[in-house]
Design a protein around this motif. Structure first.
Motif, mmCIF file in Angstrom:
data_model
loop_
_atom_site.group_PDB
_atom_site.id
_atom_site.type_symbol
_atom_site.label_atom_id
_atom_site.label_comp_id
_atom_site.label_asym_id
_atom_site.label_seq_id
_atom_site.Cartn_x
_atom_site.Cartn_y
_atom_site.Cartn_z
ATOM 1 N N ARG A 174 8.214 -9.347 -7.288
ATOM 2 C CA ARG A 174 7.342 -8.681 -6.305
ATOM 3 C C ARG A 174 7.796 -7.253 -6.073
ATOM 4 N NH1 ARG A 174 11.327 -7.728 -2.366
ATOM 5 N NH2 ARG A 174 12.152 -9.620 -1.452
ATOM 6 N N ALA A 185 7.478 -4.754 -2.878
ATOM 7 C CA ALA A 185 7.169 -5.018 -1.467
ATOM 8 C C ALA A 185 7.321 -3.777 -0.585
ATOM 9 C CB ALA A 185 8.093 -6.140 -0.982
ATOM 10 N N PRO A 186 6.469 -2.781 -0.766
ATOM 11 C CA PRO A 186 6.614 -1.568 0.058
ATOM 12 C C PRO A 186 6.043 -1.731 1.466
ATOM 13 C CG PRO A 186 4.740 -1.349 -1.408
ATOM 14 C CD PRO A 186 5.339 -2.695 -1.702
ATOM 15 N N ASN A 187 6.563 -0.923 2.369
ATOM 16 C CA ASN A 187 5.984 -0.859 3.717
ATOM 17 C C ASN A 187 4.926 0.243 3.699
ATOM 18 O OD1 ASN A 187 8.146 -2.519 4.356
ATOM 19 N ND2 ASN A 187 9.395 -0.823 5.079
ATOM 20 N N GLU A 235 4.125 -4.879 3.126
ATOM 21 C CA GLU A 235 4.922 -5.388 4.241
ATOM 22 C C GLU A 235 4.579 -4.611 5.514
ATOM 23 O OE1 GLU A 235 9.006 -6.262 3.058
ATOM 24 O OE2 GLU A 235 8.072 -7.902 1.945
ATOM 25 N N MET A 253 11.611 -8.596 9.526
ATOM 26 C CA MET A 253 11.502 -8.559 8.070
ATOM 27 C C MET A 253 12.208 -9.725 7.367
ATOM 28 S SD MET A 253 13.792 -6.659 5.793
ATOM 29 C CE MET A 253 13.660 -6.036 4.213
ATOM 30 N N VAL A 307 10.040 -12.032 4.869
ATOM 31 C CA VAL A 307 10.398 -11.899 3.452
ATOM 32 C C VAL A 307 10.795 -13.265 2.867
ATOM 33 C CG1 VAL A 307 12.240 -11.010 1.960
ATOM 34 C CG2 VAL A 307 10.952 -9.444 3.389
ATOM 35 N N ARG A 347 16.140 -5.335 -5.796
ATOM 36 C CA ARG A 347 15.993 -4.372 -4.706
ATOM 37 C C ARG A 347 17.284 -3.587 -4.540
ATOM 38 N NH1 ARG A 347 15.201 -8.724 0.228
ATOM 39 N NH2 ARG A 347 17.188 -9.770 0.071
ATOM 40 N N HIS A 405 19.918 -3.608 0.774
ATOM 41 C CA HIS A 405 19.403 -4.913 1.212
ATOM 42 C C HIS A 405 20.430 -6.035 1.048
ATOM 43 C CE1 HIS A 405 15.286 -4.104 2.332
ATOM 44 N NE2 HIS A 405 15.090 -3.395 1.237
HETATM 45 N N1 GLU Z 1 9.738 -3.846 2.448
HETATM 46 C C1 GLU Z 1 11.118 -3.675 2.136
HETATM 47 C C2 GLU Z 1 11.415 -2.228 1.886
HETATM 48 O O1 GLU Z 1 10.529 -1.478 1.468
HETATM 49 C C3 GLU Z 1 11.521 -4.431 0.900
HETATM 50 C C4 GLU Z 1 11.892 -5.799 1.224
HETATM 51 C C5 GLU Z 1 12.649 -6.453 0.113
HETATM 52 O O2 GLU Z 1 12.770 -5.921 -0.977
HETATM 53 O O3 GLU Z 1 13.118 -7.543 0.372
HETATM 54 O O4 GLU Z 1 12.541 -1.825 2.070
#
Ligand code: GLU
Length: 562
Positions: free
Chosen positions: A105, A107-109, A141, A280, A284, A298, A302
């Motif tokens: 995936r 997963a951008p905000n 997200e 989050m 997630v 990622r 994280h």
């Molecule tokens: N939405 C998160 C971000 O842009 C990513 C979350 C993830 O990779 O678990 O930092």
């Protein structure tokens, strides 16, 4: 300097045949000759006949014979092949890839347009989906109403489309709040989470001294009642939160009973009517599990989240995906902070999200960088854990490889001065649009006694060659120049080490503003550039540029790189 065209054709046809395992197209080799030795251009017909014979000869050789002939005639060209082959682009294998490939995936905000940092996450995940097959989820997200602005959804989708990712499905977290609530309730019911009504300061003090808060020992019934009240909007922001029971004596305070739901009163979410928002880590985990994500790539910022998320997986009895955390990447020379970009756009310091001083993908696209170049450089950077500095030079070099064979060539004359050329015959310069690709055709520039050239080029020169036209003697005269025709011999120009400079017929040039992050260069360019709107061209001796707009008498171009 003299070259034997037959030998030139033979060697380059051989090299091409060895590299690509097939005999090249006549146009490619002919274009190479004409590009390197323009003096042969008037003899195009004869050259083409010689080339036809040479290609037949090369075709008759076996692949082994071609290699040994090339070794004999130009061993250095054989080496070039080896070097090329050694550069294999790719990432290490993933562990635990199933029969159906992977599910990854991006997963951008939606907090602003995407930039190079996002592109790295997007392309690394994309790489593995392409490598192993499977699914690629674009997960938006949008669970923090403070960081979601309605226009950002569109920006994000445009950017994802520009990157050409192998997305198989798009999911919005704002459509999944009921699912998060359901899972939150489950955690409360099984005693894995509790509702905390302590104010944040007193909770922090307790947590920092490894002490539980009084709410932690509330009964499940009381917690469920508070949960319902929370959902019903009975608690204002900052007065209540749901916490996961972790280890209150964990050495890292960030792991201790962290929050998984909170109340946000304002601003309202642009898409849904909610008061309770999942944090989050909760959303997630629930999504990664329910969407069947097998591998997560990622940033290493994280890593702590991966640990926190481990508790939630354990409570649900779910298997955690495989993780790869890559190092930080610093990107110099451009603005990346969303708030700085927004502020700058508001105060008109920047023209928009695609202002070329910004590090957004939109700005990069506007400068003529192709998504494949960003993809390639991202894969070259890889998934290593060490922190790195993004190299614009490498990005430009990648991009050049892509745009060089495709871009038409034109003359651009900065800081132009008009010159009448004494004793010069009227003539037409016929110039290939691309030195190595005959199929692109030619452009014609008609000289009728006067031309424009760049003052910067003429200054300090006594003899120049106007490219593809003729040579001239230059005599400075106050603010201008006397320009005297001096024949057409390229050999003479080479002997005299005359600079070969761009020029335009008077009345042919159209105004062109060439913009780069360093500033503006004003000049004139060939009027046929008008037909190149949105395309990338090469302004000879200046560099590659994207033609951004064409307005009646003004072309605006963005400089990409040399
Ligand atoms: N939405 C998160 C971000 O842009 C990513 C979350 C993830 O990779 O678990 O930092």
């Amino acid at each position: 300097m003299s070259v034997d065209p037959r030998e030139f054709f033979y060697i380059h046809a051989l090299q091409n045949a060895v590299q690509h395992n097939s005999v090249p197209k006549a146009g490619t080799v002919l274009g190479m000759l004409m590009g390197n030795y323009p003096e042969f251009r008037p003899q195009a017909k004869e050259m083409s006949a010689i080339l036809g014979d040479v290609l037949k000869e090369v075709m008759a050789l076996s692949p082994e014979e071609r290699v040994s002939k090339l070794k004999e005639l130009a061993p250095e060209l054989l080496e070039q092949k080896k070097e090329k082959k050694e550069k294999v682009r790719g990432l290490r294998d993933l562990k635990n890839v199933g029969e159906n490939g992977v599910v990854m995936r991006f997963a951008p905000n939606p907090s602003g347009p995407l930039h190079l940092g996002h592109a790295r996450a997007a392309y690394l995940n994309d790489y593995y989906v392409r490598k192993y097959g499977g699914r690629y989820v674009l997960r938006i997200e949008d669970t923090d109403p403070r960081r979601v602005e309605p226009e950002n959804y569109g920006l994000l989708l445009e950017d994802a489309a520009w990157m050409d990712l192998k997305i198989t499905e798009t999911v919005y977290q704002s459509d999944r709040f009921e699912i998060y609530y359901e899972h939150g309730r489950k955690l409360i019911e099984q005693g894995s989470a509790y509702i905390c009504t302590c104010d944040s300061e007193s909770f922090r003090e307790l947590k920092n001294s490894k002490k539980t808060c009084p709410c932690r020992s509330n009964s499940v019934e009381k917690n469920l009642k508070l949960w319902e009240d929370m959902l019903a909007g009975k608690y204002p922001e900052g007065t209540i939160t749901v916490r996961l029971k972790t280890e209150i004596d964990h050495p890292d305070p960030a792991m201790r009973d962290f929050s998984i739901f909170r109340v946000v009163d304002t601003p309202p979410h642009p898409k849904i009517d909610a008061k309770v928002y999942p944090m989050m880590n909760l959303s997630v985990v629930v999504d990664d599990h329910l969407l069947g994500i097998t591998h997560v790539i990622r940033g290493k910022d994280h890593i702590a989240n991966t640990r926190r998320q481990g508790y939630i997986y354990e409570y649900f009895g779910w298997k955690q995906p495989e993780y790869l955390h890559y190092g930080r990447m610093s990107i110099g020379d451009v603005v990346l902070s969303t708030s700085a970009m927004k502020e700058g756009i508001k105060t008109k310091k920047y023209t928009g999200w695609d202002d070329i001083h910004l590090g957004t993908l939109k700005a990069i696209a506007r400068r003529g960088i192709r998504p494949e170049a960003v993809r390639n450089i991202t894969i070259d950077i890889g998934v290593g854990q060490s922190d790195i500095k993004f190299s614009w030079e490498n990005l430009f070099a990648e991009n050049k490889q892509i745009v060089d064979p495709e871009s038409n060539r034109y003359f651009f004359v900065p800081n132009p001065v008009k010159c009448a050329v004494e004793d010069a015959p009227e003539c037409t310069a016929t110039i290939p649009k691309h030195p190595n690709d005959e199929s692109k055709g030619v452009r014609h520039l008609e000289f009728k006694g006067s031309l424009v050239a760049s003052k910067d080029d003429l200054q300090g020169c006594s003899f120049v060659r106007f490219k593809d036209l003729f040579n001239a003697t230059i005599i400075p005269e106050g603010d201008s120049f006397r320009v005297i025709y001096a024949g057409t011999s390229l050999d003479e120009a080479r002997e005299k080490k005359a600079p070969i400079i761009q020029w335009l017929p008077v009345n042919e040039g159209i105004r062109c503003n060439l913009l780069s992050p360093e500033g503006l260069i004003e000049g004139l360019c060939e009027s046929s550039v008008i037909s190149e709107e949105s395309e990338i061209v090469q302004f000879e001796r200046v560099g590659f540029a994207r033609i951004d707009s064409v307005k009646e008498s003004l072309i605006t171009a963005y400089f990409a790189h040399r």
